[in-house]
Write a protein that holds these residues in place. Structure first.
Motif, PDB file in Angstrom:
ATOM      1  N   THR A  20       0.833  -1.209   0.000  1.00 30.62           N
ATOM      2  CA  THR A  20       0.000   0.000   0.000  1.00 30.62           C
ATOM      3  C   THR A  20       0.865   1.256   0.000  1.00 30.62           C
ATOM      4  O   THR A  20       0.618   2.202  -0.757  1.00 30.62           O
ATOM      5  CB  THR A  20      -0.927   0.008   1.228  1.00 30.62           C
ATOM      6  N   LEU A 251     -16.119   4.090   2.245  1.00 25.61           N
ATOM      7  CA  LEU A 251     -15.275   3.022   2.764  1.00 25.61           C
ATOM      8  C   LEU A 251     -15.311   2.965   4.295  1.00 25.61           C
ATOM      9  O   LEU A 251     -15.346   1.883   4.885  1.00 25.61           O
ATOM     10  CB  LEU A 251     -13.837   3.209   2.275  1.00 25.61           C
ATOM     11  N   TYR A 276      -8.252  -5.839  -2.441  1.00 33.03           N
ATOM     12  CA  TYR A 276      -9.069  -5.660  -3.648  1.00 33.03           C
ATOM     13  C   TYR A 276      -8.800  -4.306  -4.304  1.00 33.03           C
ATOM     14  O   TYR A 276      -8.595  -4.209  -5.519  1.00 33.03           O
ATOM     15  CB  TYR A 276     -10.546  -5.794  -3.274  1.00 33.03           C
ATOM     16  N   GLY A 277      -8.798  -3.252  -3.488  1.00 32.03           N
ATOM     17  CA  GLY A 277      -8.565  -1.915  -4.022  1.00 32.03           C
ATOM     18  C   GLY A 277      -7.196  -1.781  -4.664  1.00 32.03           C
ATOM     19  O   GLY A 277      -7.050  -1.166  -5.732  1.00 32.03           O
ATOM     20  N   LEU A 281      -6.632  -0.920  -8.660  1.00 32.89           N
ATOM     21  CA  LEU A 281      -5.921   0.288  -9.068  1.00 32.89           C
ATOM     22  C   LEU A 281      -4.690  -0.045  -9.909  1.00 32.89           C
ATOM     23  O   LEU A 281      -4.389   0.651 -10.884  1.00 32.89           O
ATOM     24  CB  LEU A 281      -5.522   1.101  -7.828  1.00 32.89           C
ATOM     25  N   PHE A 299     -16.141   2.076 -10.323  1.00 29.45           N
ATOM     26  CA  PHE A 299     -15.221   1.516  -9.330  1.00 29.45           C
ATOM     27  C   PHE A 299     -15.889   1.429  -7.962  1.00 29.45           C
ATOM     28  O   PHE A 299     -15.824   0.403  -7.273  1.00 29.45           O
ATOM     29  CB  PHE A 299     -13.958   2.374  -9.276  1.00 29.45           C
ATOM     30  N   ILE A 303     -16.924  -1.813  -5.635  1.00 29.60           N
ATOM     31  CA  ILE A 303     -16.559  -1.986  -4.224  1.00 29.60           C
ATOM     32  C   ILE A 303     -17.776  -2.458  -3.428  1.00 29.60           C
ATOM     33  O   ILE A 303     -17.701  -3.394  -2.620  1.00 29.60           O
ATOM     34  CB  ILE A 303     -16.014  -0.670  -3.629  1.00 29.60           C
ATOM     35  N   GLY A 374     -13.413  -4.380 -11.776  1.00 29.33           N
ATOM     36  CA  GLY A 374     -13.721  -4.527 -10.354  1.00 29.33           C
ATOM     37  C   GLY A 374     -14.425  -5.843 -10.049  1.00 29.33           C
ATOM     38  O   GLY A 374     -14.123  -6.507  -9.046  1.00 29.33           O
ATOM     39  N   SER A 378     -12.993  -8.818  -7.679  1.00 31.26           N
ATOM     40  CA  SER A 378     -13.764  -9.204  -6.494  1.00 31.26           C
ATOM     41  C   SER A 378     -14.054 -10.699  -6.486  1.00 31.26           C
ATOM     42  O   SER A 378     -14.208 -11.299  -5.416  1.00 31.26           O
ATOM     43  CB  SER A 378     -15.077  -8.419  -6.429  1.00 31.26           C
TER      44      SER A 378
END
Length: 411
Positions: A20, A251, A276-277, A281, A299, A303, A374, A378
């Protein structure tokens, strides 16, 4: 076994934290990061109207297609990132969106210029046209004097140009672009190598702009500006900031809801959502997906669907535990029984996204593309990643209370 699961979870958390941190800068880099569309980055929106010629010939769809292809070539040569060029056959128009363009007038001149290149003798007779041109590049003149456009002809064009310059030794050869004289040099010797040079440019930008027009070819129809609208960068930044804030608030709400309602599985779901994010990305970056406001909406919707898949699975797990199964057995059975439902939801949504992408245009395509990516990601996080992490969590303690899975009573 317990110690091994704890180590695996710690290592996984550290890896995700490092990933991250390392992802933030390259993904948001304004030059090499995820490209932003016109509505976020700013730029210019153009509507080019095809005009009938003096003879009144009808404009055909083929003319529009050829003009669109040439405009796309010109835009690409200008170095614009991910332009959108669309044909409106009914109104005989071409719609162009150029993100990040700071000089709209220059872009307009390059795109709408017919760019018919011709070589003529002293009497104005056309001897050669730009159809025989293979390449044109702007550069600096010999000895650093001024700027030029270097021309390279095709094999057939080189032969024609060689014959023309052989006949015109000692005479002038005019080079015209849309009836405007660019240069009128005297031919000293025959030019047989298929190379020529147009001199007289004051700046490299001028030479490069004309080179773009020459190598892209001449438009089959004349184009006028029906609409020109500049989208300010400040508007794009404001829209992007609002979208980011909306995403952050969403979120936070999702994280809290999953944590409070599902407890330990909710923690796993929140952790999986971060993974996932990151994957989504990086997929946007890798596939050079142009991010627009509709794309961000796709997007965010994906989510919500990713969380929904976790809810479907967790509810099934809770049912299995209430039926008397152990937590470990309930997790395995819950994932297996929810598999068909999750796959069905994925497939139907993917079909909708695929249809929108095929039949839509512009921002609709962007929405469909981000939604499709997405959904695919997922599928991995809900079925594979979340399941494995939850197995490790359950393996930490064989006597874990069902309370931590949102079910009253002990196993």
């Amino acid at each position: 076994m317990r110690r091994g699961n704890i180590i695996k979870l710690i290592v996984l958390v550290l890896l995700v934290a490092v990933a991250t941190g390392l992802s933030i800068k390259p993904l948001v880099d304004p030059v090499n990061g995820i490209p932003l569309g016109l509505d976020l980055r700013g730029g210019v929106h153009l509507v080019l109207q095809a005009e009938q010629d003096k003879e009144g010939n009808q404009i055909t769809n083929d003319d529009i297609d050829k003009a669109k292809a040439i405009i796309e070539n010109r835009v690409n040569d200008m170095g614009v990132s991910e332009p959108i060029v669309q044909a409106d056959y009914g109104k005989k128009r071409i719609v162009v969106d150029l993100a990040g363009v700071t000089d709209p007038d220059k872009a307009v001149n390059i795109l709408k210029t017919t760019a018919k290149l011709t070589f003529r003798d002293a009497q104005g007779k056309v001897l050669l046209q730009g159809d025989d041109l293979k390449d044109a590049k702007g550069g600096q003149g010999q000895g650093g004097q001024g700027y030029v456009v270097n021309l390279t002809f095709s094999s057939e064009g080189a032969k024609k140009f060689g014959d023309i310059t052989t006949q015109l030794v000692g005479q002038r050869l005019g080079v015209y672009l849309d009836e405007e004289l660019l240069t009128n040099p005297t031919v000293n010797t025959p030019i047989l190598n298929g190379q020529a040079e147009i001199t007289g440019y004051a700046t490299l930008d001028e030479a490069a702009a004309d080179a773009v027009l020459m190598r892209s070819g001449s438009l089959p129809v004349s184009l006028s500006i029906a609409e020109k609208r500049q989208v300010g960068a400040s508007l794009g930044v404001d829209s992007l900031n609002k979208s980011i804030h909306a995403g952050i608030y969403s979120l936070i709400f999702i994280f809290l809801f999953m944590l409070i309602y599902y407890r330990l599985p909710g923690v796993v779901a929140d952790f999986s959502l971060i993974v996932y994010g990151l994957i989504v990305l990086w997929a946007f970056w890798g596939f050079k997906v142009v991010l627009t406001l509709p794309g961000i909406a796709g997007f965010i919707l994906s989510i919500g669907m990713a969380v929904d898949f976790n809810i479907i699975i967790y509810e099934r797990v809770k049912e299995e535990i209430r039926a008397g199964k152990s937590i470990r057995a309930g997790v395995e059975s819950g994932f297996s029984r929810a598999f068909i439902t999750v796959i069905d939801a994925h497939v139907t949504t993917l079909i909708a996204a695929f249809t929108l992408y095929l039949l839509g245009s512009g921002s609709v395509k962007g929405f469909a593309l981000t939604l499709g990516i997405g959904i695919l990601v997922s599928l991995f996080t809900a079925i594979t990643f979340t399941r494995q992490v939850l197995r490790w969590v359950v393996g930490i303690s064989p006597k874990m209370k069902t309370f931590w899975f949102g079910v009253r009573g002990d196993v």
